[in-house]
Design an enzyme around this catalytic site. Structure first.
Site, PDB file in Angstrom:
ATOM      1  N   HIS A 254      20.934 -36.475 -40.407  1.00  0.00           N
ATOM      2  CA  HIS A 254      20.089 -37.510 -40.713  1.00  0.00           C
ATOM      3  C   HIS A 254      20.588 -38.737 -41.336  1.00  0.00           C
ATOM      4  CE1 HIS A 254      16.406 -34.345 -40.555  1.00  0.00           C
ATOM      5  NE2 HIS A 254      17.431 -33.779 -41.358  1.00  0.00           N
TER       6      HIS A 254
HETATM    7  O1  RIB Z   1      15.299 -35.079 -45.293  1.00  0.00           O
HETATM    8  C1  RIB Z   1      16.641 -35.184 -45.056  1.00  0.00           C
HETATM    9  C2  RIB Z   1      17.277 -36.204 -46.009  1.00  0.00           C
HETATM   10  O2  RIB Z   1      17.161 -35.269 -47.350  1.00  0.00           O
HETATM   11  C3  RIB Z   1      18.649 -36.264 -45.829  1.00  0.00           C
HETATM   12  O3  RIB Z   1      19.311 -37.506 -46.698  1.00  0.00           O
HETATM   13  C4  RIB Z   1      19.410 -35.052 -46.814  1.00  0.00           C
HETATM   14  O4  RIB Z   1      20.660 -35.323 -47.242  1.00  0.00           O
HETATM   15  C5  RIB Z   1      18.580 -34.943 -47.937  1.00  0.00           C
HETATM   16  O5  RIB Z   1      18.944 -35.961 -48.796  1.00  0.00           O
END
Ligand code: RIB
Ligand code: CA
Length: 316
Positions: free
Chosen positions: A242
């Site tokens: 992500h």
């Molecule tokens: O939903 C994904 C996010 O939540 C990413 O940034 C992961 O590292 C957590 O912080």
């Protein structure tokens, strides 16, 4: 090449760790500092992880410890150790770093960096947006110095990953997110709609492991926990990165479908943490609605090889 000034606000975190290595590999990014926030683990663990990565890979950036509670002062009851491990980096058992965080807080650093810079500063926020909300609250004047907040978080046309409506970074501090959305600062939201379309397969992970020397070894080590988590969800090949995808959106916006409009965040009721996007031409918020996963993997792979590749004759 124009380089632009960036603050990386993060809760390392497995995908945060990959994003930090990727930012270091981006020639157009002039990283001013790393600010930490609680989220994937406690604030002490997230800060230690940022320091560990900097020390292991010789990254010359200051680490500024930030919020350990939400914008309204709420403590976290359950960190997502089933995703990121109890230590936030997959419980590999890394030794503690000898580097220490800087003496000023994350919010104070954001204020200071914005005020002292002659150019506008961009912030890449890949955790809860608590530090940024605090910085805007204590020093509203800096908003005019922030060119844009690029954030990993939220979900518009897909389900959340904590509740049906809410994505983790927003769910963890909806009031902070809405504080940013209500400011006049431009935002590019790179949420689950886009990040789930850029996944790394086990074969691609093996390529990184083989080609990137110690960076490849590190990514392989921390990803084992993440792979097990995704396998427990029935996903046996491929996992999203992500936060690294949000970093790519800053530099390669054409690889995303991006719409303009207005963002708000629901802060009460069953839909707490939901991001609401009203598309409107000329709106000062942008949302990445989809992403070209294959192209992004090529970009990611090329940048990582150029920075960390052990065989310079090998081009990708
Ligand atoms: O939903 C994904 C996010 O939540 C990413 O940034 C992961 O590292 C957590 O912080
Ligand atoms: Ca994160």
């Amino acid at each position: 090449m124009d380089r632009y000034k960036l603050i990386f606000d993060t809760d390392p975190g497995i995908d945060d760790a990959v994003a930090l290595l990727l930012l270091h590999a981006m020639p157009s990014v002039d990283l001013q500092g790393i600010t930490t926030v609680f989220g994937n683990a406690s604030i002490e663990d997230c800060t230690r992880n940022a320091l560990y990565i900097c020390e292991r890979f010789g990254l010359p950036y200051g680490v500024f410890q930030g919020a350990g509670v939400s914008f309204l002062g709420a403590e976290e009851e359950d960190y997502p150790d089933f995703v990121h491990g109890r230590d936030g980096l997959g419980d590999v058992g890394f030794s503690p770093p000898s580097r220490l965080p800087a003496k000023i807080s994350a919010a104070d650093f954001i204020v200071q960096a914005a005020r002292m810079s002659s150019d506008p500063i961009e912030i890449l926020a890949v955790g809860r947006m608590t530090n940024i909300a605090r910085a805007f609250e204590i020093a509203p004047d800096i908003k005019s110095k922030i060119r844009r907040v690029v954030m990993m978080g939220g979900a518009v046309g897909v389900a959340g990953n904590v509740t049906e409506w809410a994505e983790a970074n927003i769910y963890g501090d909806p009031e902070a997110a809405d504080h940013i959305f209500m400011s006049d600062v431009p935002v590019l939201m790179v949420g689950l709609d886009a990040t789930l379309m850029h996944q790394i397969s086990r074969t691609q992970l093996a390529t990184l492991t083989d080609d990137l020397g110690d960076a490849g070894e590190f990514i392989w080590q921390i990803k084992q926990h993440y792979l097990n988590f995704y396998a427990s969800k029935g996903v046996f090949d491929g996992f999203p990165i992500h936060d690294a995808t949000a970093a790519l959106a800053m530099i390669f916006p054409d690889d995303f479908e991006i719409a303009e409009g207005d963002l708000r965040c629901v802060t009460a009721g069953d839909q707490r943490g939901r991001t609401i996007f009203s598309e409107r031409h000329g709106g000062h918020h942008q949302v990445a609605l989809s992403a070209q996963g294959t192209t992004l993997w090529r970009r990611f792979n090329a940048l990582m090889h150029a920075q960390f590749g052990v065989d310079s004759s090998k081009t990708v």
